[in-house]
Scaffold this motif. Structure first.
Motif, mmCIF file in Angstrom:
data_model
loop_
_atom_site.group_PDB
_atom_site.id
_atom_site.type_symbol
_atom_site.label_atom_id
_atom_site.label_comp_id
_atom_site.label_asym_id
_atom_site.label_seq_id
_atom_site.Cartn_x
_atom_site.Cartn_y
_atom_site.Cartn_z
ATOM 1 N N ILE A 434 0.841 -1.199 0.000
ATOM 2 C CA ILE A 434 0.000 0.000 0.000
ATOM 3 C C ILE A 434 0.877 1.250 0.000
ATOM 4 O O ILE A 434 0.620 2.203 -0.745
ATOM 5 C CB ILE A 434 -0.943 -0.017 1.219
ATOM 6 C CG1 ILE A 434 -2.060 -1.044 1.002
ATOM 7 C CG2 ILE A 434 -1.528 1.358 1.476
ATOM 8 C CD1 ILE A 434 -3.036 -1.154 2.131
ATOM 9 N N LEU A 435 1.946 1.214 0.791
ATOM 10 C CA LEU A 435 2.854 2.367 0.833
ATOM 11 C C LEU A 435 3.481 2.608 -0.526
ATOM 12 O O LEU A 435 3.560 3.757 -0.991
ATOM 13 C CB LEU A 435 3.944 2.119 1.884
ATOM 14 C CG LEU A 435 4.968 3.248 2.064
ATOM 15 C CD1 LEU A 435 4.285 4.504 2.597
ATOM 16 C CD2 LEU A 435 6.089 2.817 3.011
ATOM 17 N N ALA A 453 -1.101 11.922 6.198
ATOM 18 C CA ALA A 453 -2.119 12.212 5.182
ATOM 19 C C ALA A 453 -3.314 11.282 5.341
ATOM 20 O O ALA A 453 -4.471 11.693 5.189
ATOM 21 C CB ALA A 453 -1.519 12.079 3.789
ATOM 22 N N ALA A 454 -3.049 9.993 5.622
ATOM 23 C CA ALA A 454 -4.131 9.028 5.822
ATOM 24 C C ALA A 454 -4.985 9.410 7.025
ATOM 25 O O ALA A 454 -6.222 9.265 7.003
ATOM 26 C CB ALA A 454 -3.552 7.627 6.003
ATOM 27 N N PHE A 462 -8.527 2.216 8.535
ATOM 28 C CA PHE A 462 -8.782 1.154 7.543
ATOM 29 C C PHE A 462 -7.476 0.466 7.143
ATOM 30 O O PHE A 462 -7.404 -0.770 7.082
ATOM 31 C CB PHE A 462 -9.479 1.756 6.317
ATOM 32 C CG PHE A 462 -9.073 1.142 5.004
ATOM 33 C CD1 PHE A 462 -9.335 -0.188 4.717
ATOM 34 C CD2 PHE A 462 -8.398 1.903 4.047
ATOM 35 C CE1 PHE A 462 -8.935 -0.750 3.507
ATOM 36 C CE2 PHE A 462 -8.005 1.345 2.846
ATOM 37 C CZ PHE A 462 -8.270 0.012 2.586
ATOM 38 N N ILE A 463 -6.432 1.235 6.910
ATOM 39 C CA ILE A 463 -5.153 0.647 6.503
ATOM 40 C C ILE A 463 -4.550 -0.163 7.649
ATOM 41 O O ILE A 463 -4.005 -1.254 7.432
ATOM 42 C CB ILE A 463 -4.181 1.752 6.035
ATOM 43 C CG1 ILE A 463 -4.727 2.448 4.784
ATOM 44 C CG2 ILE A 463 -2.792 1.177 5.755
ATOM 45 C CD1 ILE A 463 -3.905 3.619 4.297
ATOM 46 N N MET A 464 -4.675 0.340 8.881
ATOM 47 C CA MET A 464 -4.105 -0.363 10.030
ATOM 48 C C MET A 464 -4.841 -1.670 10.327
ATOM 49 O O MET A 464 -4.308 -2.544 11.021
ATOM 50 C CB MET A 464 -4.140 0.537 11.265
ATOM 51 C CG MET A 464 -3.235 1.757 11.169
ATOM 52 S SD MET A 464 -1.493 1.343 10.883
ATOM 53 C CE MET A 464 -1.085 0.551 12.445
ATOM 54 N N ASN A 469 -0.364 -3.766 7.686
ATOM 55 C CA ASN A 469 -0.686 -2.338 7.627
ATOM 56 C C ASN A 469 -0.264 -1.689 6.297
ATOM 57 O O ASN A 469 -0.725 -2.098 5.247
ATOM 58 C CB ASN A 469 -0.053 -1.600 8.816
ATOM 59 C CG ASN A 469 -0.298 -2.311 10.127
ATOM 60 O OD1 ASN A 469 0.615 -2.492 10.918
ATOM 61 N ND2 ASN A 469 -1.528 -2.756 10.379
ATOM 62 N N TYR A 470 0.618 -0.696 6.374
ATOM 63 C CA TYR A 470 1.027 0.018 5.164
ATOM 64 C C TYR A 470 1.918 -0.832 4.263
ATOM 65 O O TYR A 470 2.148 -0.478 3.109
ATOM 66 C CB TYR A 470 1.750 1.325 5.523
ATOM 67 C CG TYR A 470 0.825 2.409 6.009
ATOM 68 C CD1 TYR A 470 0.293 3.350 5.143
ATOM 69 C CD2 TYR A 470 0.448 2.475 7.356
ATOM 70 C CE1 TYR A 470 -0.566 4.338 5.590
ATOM 71 C CE2 TYR A 470 -0.417 3.457 7.822
ATOM 72 C CZ TYR A 470 -0.919 4.382 6.927
ATOM 73 O OH TYR A 470 -1.792 5.363 7.374
ATOM 74 N N ASN A 471 2.418 -1.937 4.785
ATOM 75 C CA ASN A 471 3.253 -2.842 3.996
ATOM 76 C C ASN A 471 2.450 -4.034 3.463
ATOM 77 O O ASN A 471 3.034 -5.037 3.046
ATOM 78 C CB ASN A 471 4.432 -3.337 4.837
ATOM 79 C CG ASN A 471 5.421 -2.227 5.140
ATOM 80 O OD1 ASN A 471 5.799 -1.464 4.251
ATOM 81 N ND2 ASN A 471 5.826 -2.108 6.401
ATOM 82 N N TYR A 472 1.142 -3.919 3.466
ATOM 83 C CA TYR A 472 0.276 -4.975 2.941
ATOM 84 C C TYR A 472 0.370 -4.990 1.416
ATOM 85 O O TYR A 472 0.175 -3.961 0.764
ATOM 86 C CB TYR A 472 -1.166 -4.720 3.375
ATOM 87 C CG TYR A 472 -2.164 -5.722 2.860
ATOM 88 C CD1 TYR A 472 -2.089 -7.064 3.227
ATOM 89 C CD2 TYR A 472 -3.191 -5.334 2.000
ATOM 90 C CE1 TYR A 472 -3.008 -7.990 2.773
ATOM 91 C CE2 TYR A 472 -4.119 -6.250 1.541
ATOM 92 C CZ TYR A 472 -4.018 -7.576 1.929
ATOM 93 O OH TYR A 472 -4.939 -8.487 1.463
#
Length: 587
Positions: A434-435, A453-454, A462-464, A469-472
């Motif tokens: 995602i990142l 920003a998120a 939602f991302i967490m 998380n952001y590395n999904y």
């Protein structure tokens, strides 16, 4: 580039050869290894002939050991040269192909969108991957191998004549037949390989399109039909390859038979000479039997390697055709934009995707800095085309498009597009985290900025909630996320760049109500004091817009605020609102 009818296209090869210049010393080294291999190979039969005639035939041991040592040294030298030749010819081929592939990709990514509208993705993939490997074979298995074989034949022929011209004459009598067969073989194999490359491109294109559109294919139960089409394409591919197999099956037995007949004639004639006239020695006979395969085998190998060379040249021709394609947007502008106030002008803009079929018919409008302008209209009215022209994905036919009163043609493409962030209805995500999809690996955007920003637009939670998380990793085209989630990631990708101009192309048309609320909240935040163009789909965005532009059939038919347009009797927007948007409001 015109399609060549020559067996060997010298101009095409010269163009390919230019990519070798940075590695000329490696090239010279490989040529040196080739020359040494030819000399060492021809020297062995001569040394053997000397050993047989001076020692074995006379049963004399004196001086025999030096011949053995010389033979061992020649064999060792051949092994070393062969190792260097194989490694560095392959290295040169892969390095040259790396350079061509980089140049090709750099060329392709700057094409106009119009080129991709008309071109097959599968064909371009074939050019960038499969055809490149064939070009590498030109150096690794084609060119140098052919040169080595030709040089070996020349040296062996000279050694034959030097040793015994009568036996050489018998050998040379058979050469014209093999040479003629080789020339015919080369001619027909070139045609066959051109057909093979065409069918490979068709096959790649067909498979790529069906895999991408698999959901549609299964939804409409087209499996059996597409299976039938694939069988037909695969059959044509097989037949193209079988032509090459057929030509090989004819040529190689002829070449082998010629070699065997020549050895038989040499054994017969040379044996008679040894017994009757003594014009040939036992060493001559042994050396000639050893050298005949060294003369005829290269002919067979040349034909085989010429196949490789032909495939490489056909592939190079196709790759250069793409490189010769001039489909880039003119990036001759010199103005570098560091920041925009956000003033946008379209003045009498005409545009057509297909010549003579106008999509935009002289439209004119202005967007003031900080304004949010919604563009509405039926499908095909030209709404998304405006966005494409603002980003210079296509060139206008006539008129003017300007930002901050500067013609966008006078602005560098990179600086223009950095000032504009676009959120599309059809979101494309790469097979990355995602990142990575948010930053697109821009080193100037940190993870901390993305997280902040998120949080600002309300999608951090939602991302967490996702694994890692952001590395999904969202996999290819973001298949691990729902359409609404993909849209949120796309929105965050635009927001984190802090654009001067924001474009939302029906960005909430395919999301659920929860995702829409998140995007709507983010929209209110990001559009504040920022020039925004919204291709409208949902009612909430249209009502809040500072101005609404109504389009129909490539023309602007109405312009004003939501409430002003509703006051227009029998107005286009009023009818559109009553038919479409009022129903949504009631729901």
């Amino acid at each position: 580039m015109a399609k060549t009818k020559k067996i060997f296209d010298t101009l095409l090869f010269k163009r390919l050869f230019k990519f070798i210049k940075p590695y000329k010393y490696v090239f010279i080294g490989v040529l040196a290894a080739v020359i040494l291999l030819a000399l060492f190979g021809a020297a062995r039969p001569y040394i053997l002939q000397q050993a047989i005639d001076k020692n074995i035939a006379t049963r004399t041991f004196d001086g025999f050991l030096p011949y053995i040592l010389i033979m061992a040294a020649l064999l060792f030298a051949e092994v070393v040269c062969q190792l260097l030749f194989i490694f560095y010819s392959g290295w040169l081929g892969q390095t040259v192909v790396k350079d061509i592939r980089v140049k090709l990709f750099n060329h392709i990514i700057r094409f106009k969108m119009k080129y991709f509208d008309k071109s097959s993705v599968g064909v371009l993939i074939t050019r960038s991957v499969t055809d490149m490997e064939r070009i590498a074979d030109v150096f690794g298995e084609g060119l140098f191998m052919i040169f080595r074989d030709l040089l070996t034949m020349l040296v062996v022929s000279l050694v034959m004549v030097y040793m015994n011209w009568e036996l050489s004459f018998i050998v040379f009598l058979m050469l014209p037949l093999v040479l003629y067969a080789t020339r015919l073989f080369q001619k027909y194999m070139k045609k066959a390989f051109e057909e093979v490359r065409n069918e490979v491109s068709n096959l790649n294109s067909f498979v790529q399109e069906r895999l991408v559109g698999m959901k549609i294919l299964q939804l409409f139960t087209r499996e059996a039909t597409e299976y039938g089409k694939f069988k037909a394409i695969n059959e044509r591919h097989k037949k193209a390859w079988l032509k090459t197999v057929w030509y090989n099956s004819i040529f190689f037995p002829i070449a082998e038979l010629s070699s065997s007949i020549t050895i038989g004639l040499i054994a017969w004639y040379g044996g008679l000479n040894i017994v009757i006239s003594s014009t040939a020695s036992l060493g001559d006979l042994t050396a000639f039997i050893m050298m005949i395969p060294m003369l005829f085998r290269p002919l067979r190998q040349i034909a085989d390697k010429f196949n490789t060379l032909q495939m490489g040249m056909v592939a190079a021709n196709r790759v250069f055709n793409v490189l010769d394609t001039t489909s880039q947007i003119d990036d001759s502008g010199t103005t570098e934009l560091s920041h925009l106030r956000g003033h946008i002008t379209f003045n009498r803009v005409h545009f057509s995707y297909v010549e003579g079929e106008d999509v935009l018919k002289g439209i004119s409008f202005k967007v003031k800095p900080g304004e949010t302008v919604a563009i509405v209209g039926a499908t095909g009215a030209g709404k998304s085309t405006i966005i494409n022209l603002l980003n210079r994905f296509y060139e206008i036919d006539s008129g003017l498009v300007a930002v901050d009163h500067i013609n966008i043609k006078d602005v560098t493409l990179a600086s223009l597009r950095k000032q504009i962030a676009v959120v599309l209805q059809d979101v494309f995500l790469f097979a990355d985290t995602i990142l990575g999809n948010i930053t697109l690996n821009n080193p100037n955007i940190t993870e901390a900025q993305v997280v902040q920003a998120a949080k600002d637009i309300g999608i951090h939670d939602f991302i967490m909630s996702l694994p890692n998380n952001y590395n999904y990793n969202v996999k290819e085209r973001g298949s691990m996320l729902s359409s609404g989630q993909r849209q949120l990631i796309s929105f965050l990708r635009a927001y984190v760049t802090n654009p001067s101009i924001l474009v939302l192309d029906e960005a909430t048309s395919s999301v659920d109500s929860y995702s829409e609320q998140l995007i709507q909240n983010a929209t209110d935040k990001i559009t504040k004091n920022r020039t925004s163009i919204v291709i409208a789909h949902r009612l909430a965005t249209i009502i809040k817009a500072d101005k609404i532009i109504v389009m129909d059939d490539g023309k602007i038919v109405e312009e004003g605020t939501h409430y002003d347009l509703l006051k227009t009797p029998n107005g286009y927007y009023k009818n559109l609102y009553e038919v479409q948007f009022l129903k949504s409001e009631m729901v």
